[in-house]
Scaffold this active site. Structure first.
Site, PDB file in Angstrom:
ATOM      1  N   GLY A  77       0.822  -1.214  -0.198  1.00  0.00           N
ATOM      2  CA  GLY A  77       0.080   0.021   0.298  1.00  0.00           C
ATOM      3  C   GLY A  77       0.932   1.113   0.067  1.00  0.00           C
ATOM      4  O   GLY A  77       2.297   1.141  -0.168  1.00  0.00           O
ATOM      5  N   ILE A 136       1.608   3.537   2.301  1.00  0.00           N
ATOM      6  CA  ILE A 136       2.915   3.789   3.394  1.00  0.00           C
ATOM      7  C   ILE A 136       3.687   2.491   3.279  1.00  0.00           C
ATOM      8  O   ILE A 136       4.984   2.430   3.363  1.00  0.00           O
ATOM      9  CB  ILE A 136       2.325   3.977   4.879  1.00  0.00           C
ATOM     10  N   ARG A 195      -3.850  -9.114  -0.776  1.00  0.00           N
ATOM     11  CA  ARG A 195      -5.179 -10.018  -1.084  1.00  0.00           C
ATOM     12  C   ARG A 195      -5.154 -10.955  -2.201  1.00  0.00           C
ATOM     13  O   ARG A 195      -5.737 -11.818  -2.191  1.00  0.00           O
ATOM     14  CB  ARG A 195      -6.302  -9.030  -0.742  1.00  0.00           C
ATOM     15  N   LYS A 209      -0.722  -4.012  -9.450  1.00  0.00           N
ATOM     16  CA  LYS A 209      -0.815  -3.509  -8.459  1.00  0.00           C
ATOM     17  C   LYS A 209       0.366  -3.830  -7.447  1.00  0.00           C
ATOM     18  O   LYS A 209       0.890  -3.124  -6.686  1.00  0.00           O
ATOM     19  CB  LYS A 209      -2.207  -4.191  -7.453  1.00  0.00           C
ATOM     20  N   ALA A 223      -1.769  -3.561   7.480  1.00  0.00           N
ATOM     21  CA  ALA A 223      -2.885  -3.896   6.774  1.00  0.00           C
ATOM     22  C   ALA A 223      -4.081  -3.434   7.472  1.00  0.00           C
ATOM     23  O   ALA A 223      -4.214  -3.946   8.610  1.00  0.00           O
ATOM     24  CB  ALA A 223      -3.090  -4.975   6.089  1.00  0.00           C
ATOM     25  N   TYR A 281     -14.013   5.122  10.652  1.00  0.00           N
ATOM     26  CA  TYR A 281     -12.539   4.910  10.587  1.00  0.00           C
ATOM     27  C   TYR A 281     -11.864   5.002  11.666  1.00  0.00           C
ATOM     28  O   TYR A 281     -11.083   4.248  12.174  1.00  0.00           O
ATOM     29  CB  TYR A 281     -11.803   5.532   9.390  1.00  0.00           C
ATOM     30  N   LYS A 302      -9.696   2.267  14.351  1.00  0.00           N
ATOM     31  CA  LYS A 302      -8.259   2.211  14.780  1.00  0.00           C
ATOM     32  C   LYS A 302      -8.343   2.027  16.260  1.00  0.00           C
ATOM     33  O   LYS A 302      -7.304   1.518  16.627  1.00  0.00           O
ATOM     34  CB  LYS A 302      -7.732   3.453  14.112  1.00  0.00           C
ATOM     35  N   PRO A 355       0.647   7.731  13.262  1.00  0.00           N
ATOM     36  CA  PRO A 355       0.824   8.683  12.491  1.00  0.00           C
ATOM     37  C   PRO A 355      -0.270   9.549  12.304  1.00  0.00           C
ATOM     38  O   PRO A 355      -1.502   9.016  12.409  1.00  0.00           O
ATOM     39  CB  PRO A 355       1.014   8.020  11.006  1.00  0.00           C
ATOM     40  N   TYR A 378     -11.772  24.091  14.911  1.00  0.00           N
ATOM     41  CA  TYR A 378     -11.078  23.944  16.105  1.00  0.00           C
ATOM     42  C   TYR A 378      -9.531  23.537  15.800  1.00  0.00           C
ATOM     43  O   TYR A 378      -9.464  22.967  14.768  1.00  0.00           O
ATOM     44  CB  TYR A 378     -11.840  22.720  17.010  1.00  0.00           C
TER      45      TYR A 378
HETATM   46  P1  NDP Z   1      -3.567   1.810   1.764  1.00  0.00           P
HETATM   47  O1  NDP Z   1      -4.712   1.585   1.546  1.00  0.00           O
HETATM   48  O2  NDP Z   1      -2.555   2.155   0.806  1.00  0.00           O
HETATM   49  O3  NDP Z   1      -3.081   0.725   2.386  1.00  0.00           O
HETATM   50  C1  NDP Z   1      -3.833  -0.386   3.177  1.00  0.00           C
HETATM   51  C2  NDP Z   1      -3.332  -1.654   3.183  1.00  0.00           C
HETATM   52  O4  NDP Z   1      -4.232  -2.437   3.818  1.00  0.00           O
HETATM   53  C3  NDP Z   1      -3.445  -2.187   1.583  1.00  0.00           C
HETATM   54  O5  NDP Z   1      -2.165  -2.565   1.372  1.00  0.00           O
HETATM   55  C4  NDP Z   1      -4.058  -3.235   1.588  1.00  0.00           C
HETATM   56  O6  NDP Z   1      -3.819  -4.579   0.964  1.00  0.00           O
HETATM   57  C5  NDP Z   1      -4.584  -3.776   3.142  1.00  0.00           C
HETATM   58  N1  NDP Z   1      -5.829  -4.225   3.496  1.00  0.00           N
HETATM   59  C6  NDP Z   1      -7.071  -3.530   3.343  1.00  0.00           C
HETATM   60  N2  NDP Z   1      -7.885  -4.448   3.638  1.00  0.00           N
HETATM   61  C7  NDP Z   1      -7.438  -5.636   3.745  1.00  0.00           C
HETATM   62  C8  NDP Z   1      -7.978  -6.825   3.912  1.00  0.00           C
HETATM   63  N3  NDP Z   1      -9.239  -7.020   4.278  1.00  0.00           N
HETATM   64  N4  NDP Z   1      -7.300  -8.003   3.957  1.00  0.00           N
HETATM   65  C9  NDP Z   1      -5.775  -7.766   3.847  1.00  0.00           C
HETATM   66  N5  NDP Z   1      -5.451  -6.396   3.551  1.00  0.00           N
HETATM   67  C10 NDP Z   1      -5.991  -5.451   3.473  1.00  0.00           C
HETATM   68  O7  NDP Z   1      -3.418   2.854   2.854  1.00  0.00           O
HETATM   69  P2  NDP Z   1      -2.197   3.515   3.911  1.00  0.00           P
HETATM   70  O8  NDP Z   1      -0.832   3.060   3.098  1.00  0.00           O
HETATM   71  O9  NDP Z   1      -2.318   4.899   3.843  1.00  0.00           O
HETATM   72  O10 NDP Z   1      -2.570   2.838   5.260  1.00  0.00           O
HETATM   73  C11 NDP Z   1      -1.777   2.125   5.947  1.00  0.00           C
HETATM   74  C12 NDP Z   1      -2.122   1.963   7.251  1.00  0.00           C
HETATM   75  O11 NDP Z   1      -1.752   2.966   7.990  1.00  0.00           O
HETATM   76  C13 NDP Z   1      -3.447   1.544   7.875  1.00  0.00           C
HETATM   77  O12 NDP Z   1      -3.302   0.759   8.948  1.00  0.00           O
HETATM   78  C14 NDP Z   1      -3.853   2.899   8.122  1.00  0.00           C
HETATM   79  O13 NDP Z   1      -5.048   3.025   9.133  1.00  0.00           O
HETATM   80  C15 NDP Z   1      -2.666   3.808   8.756  1.00  0.00           C
HETATM   81  N6  NDP Z   1      -2.699   4.986   8.733  1.00  0.00           N
HETATM   82  C16 NDP Z   1      -2.715   5.801   7.552  1.00  0.00           C
HETATM   83  C17 NDP Z   1      -2.651   7.213   7.611  1.00  0.00           C
HETATM   84  C18 NDP Z   1      -2.661   7.941   6.520  1.00  0.00           C
HETATM   85  O14 NDP Z   1      -2.977   9.081   6.509  1.00  0.00           O
HETATM   86  N7  NDP Z   1      -2.486   7.442   5.309  1.00  0.00           N
HETATM   87  C19 NDP Z   1      -2.429   7.955   8.933  1.00  0.00           C
HETATM   88  C20 NDP Z   1      -2.253   7.016   9.938  1.00  0.00           C
HETATM   89  C21 NDP Z   1      -2.599   5.671  10.050  1.00  0.00           C
HETATM   90  P3  NDP Z   1      -3.892  -4.846  -0.642  1.00  0.00           P
HETATM   91  O15 NDP Z   1      -2.558  -4.664  -1.360  1.00  0.00           O
HETATM   92  O16 NDP Z   1      -4.512  -6.093  -0.692  1.00  0.00           O
HETATM   93  O17 NDP Z   1      -5.106  -3.755  -1.025  1.00  0.00           O
END
Ligand code: NDP
Length: 340
Positions: free
Chosen positions: A13, A15, A35, A42, A84, A162, A166, A190, A308
């Site tokens: 993903g 990050i 997944r 991807k 994830a 959301y 968390k 973060p 705020y």
């Molecule tokens: P992305 O959507 O790019 O990444 C999310 C990842 O979670 C993907 O790689 C996806 O995998 C995986 N995922 C989602 N659903 C499932 C599932 N059912 N089973 C397996 N894998 C799953 O978002 P971010 O990189 O932004 O977020 C990554 C993490 O950072 C998350 O935990 C988010 O809550 C946290 N976060 C993000 C912030 C932001 O501003 N971006 C701030 C604070 C925290 P797949 O490759 O299969 O799609």
């Protein structure tokens, strides 16, 4: 740090890809859970990272909604970065699409770690959304800033789901961690993440938000919504520092600076004059209350978040992890450059 075998859940993903890059550059063997392995477009960038660096990458299929799904990927690993989790800001089925994967997924990944018998450390990607909910929370709690001491007590399934997902996931991780002695848990929290992406396909709210901004969604007026911001490369670094540092413990808020949507628009306009349909003024709160529901923003959200200030204290990440922050101007410039 000796070379390790590390599972990064969600490592393809927004990050996660930067985390994988850091780890393979250091020579680690990285397992990335995805997944659907057959989606080559991807995941190509992740396989390329493995091919072009000292370490290696292997993809494992696993789903946060399926029990035992992570057992194979975790077997034989030294550490896990559990990242994830769906980051979708609004969803019509929040229990099914946000809470269940975040909460059950955390249980399944941590259970896979315990079953492995080899995993010694887990770094969990939580969020400042687990520290606070609405921006009015700071005022209501009589605080001048949020620290790692606080927990979000105002998000629910119906209001900021959301953030609710968390909180539940991080609390569950701490609960499970205290019941066992095989591995240690370290958490990073973060703020809103900005910066370029290595992943071409991602549902990250960070990318959606910047797309909205550049495509003119706020051109008639920006909501006075304040966020803490942090660079995606710094967030990745915080994960590797948390993994490497044997003394790292507890939660770590990650943030460079807080500002509102207009502040962000001004940074983009200064770097890219007249290129995008950016807001030039703030929307009044009464107007947002009136028209918010048309755009899927509830009156409760507007009432408790618009107007705020927010302040989070990130000094623990600097003092304990040794993290230094990229100025958010650079993160935004690099992100907009990447988006083209
Ligand atoms: P992305 O959507 O790019 O990444 C999310 C990842 O979670 C993907 O790689 C996806 O995998 C995986 N995922 C989602 N659903 C499932 C599932 N059912 N089973 C397996 N894998 C799953 O978002 P971010 O990189 O932004 O977020 C990554 C993490 O950072 C998350 O935990 C988010 O809550 C946290 N976060 C993000 C912030 C932001 O501003 N971006 C701030 C604070 C925290 P797949 O490759 O299969 O799609």
């Amino acid at each position: 740090m000796e070379k390790q075998t590390i599972l990064v859940t969600g490592g393809a993903g927004y990050i996660g890809s930067w985390v994988v890059k850091d780890l393979v550059e250091k020579g680690h063997t990285v397992r990335v859970s995805v997944r659907n392995k057959s989606n080559e477009e991807k995941y190509k960038h992740i396989l390329d990272l493995g091919n072009n660096n000292l370490g290696s990458v292997e993809l494992f299929e696993a789903d946060l909604t399926k029990e035992n799904s992570f057992d194979t990927a975790a077997a034989g690993c030294d550490s896990i970065i559990h990242m994830a989790s769906p980051f979708i800001l609004s969803d019509e089925k929040p229990q099914e699409n946000l809470v269940d994967p975040a909460l059950n997924g955390t249980k399944y990944v941590l259970s896979a770690a315990t079953k492995s018998g080899t995993v010694k450390k887990i770094v969990l990607t939580s969020s400042v959304a687990a520290v606070h909910g609405d921006t009015i929370d700071m005022q209501e709690q009589g605080l001048s800033e949020f620290t790692e001491e606080q927990w979000n007590t105002t998000s629910t399934l119906d209001h900021q789901p959301y953030s609710f997902s968390k909180v539940l996931a991080e609390k569950e991780a701490w609960k499970i961690s205290k019941r066992q002695t095989n591995w240690n848990l370290v958490v990073v929290n973060p703020s809103f993440v900005m910066g370029p992406s290595l992943a071409k396909i991602s549902n990250s709210g960070s990318i959606d938000f910047m797309n909205d901004m550049l495509s003119g969604k706020f051109k008639t007026g920006a909501p006075d919504l304040n966020f803490g911001f942090v660079d995606v490369r710094d967030v990745a670094k915080a994960h590797t520092l948390a993994l490497e540092n044997n003394n790292a413990e507890g939660r770590h808020i990650l943030c460079d600076r807080s500002m509102n949507v207009m502040g962000l628009a001004k940074i983009i306009e200064a770097e890219f004059p007249k290129k995008y349909k950016l807001p030039t003024m703030q929307s009044p709160k009464w107007l947002m209350t009136l028209i918010g529901p048309i755009f899927g923003v509830t009156r409760k959200f507007v009432k408790r978040n618009v107007g705020y200030k927010i302040s989070v204290n990130a000094s623990k990440s600097k003092n304990d992890l040794g993290l230094t922050y990229t100025p958010i101007e650079k993160s935004i410039k690099d992100m907009v450059d990447w988006m083209g």
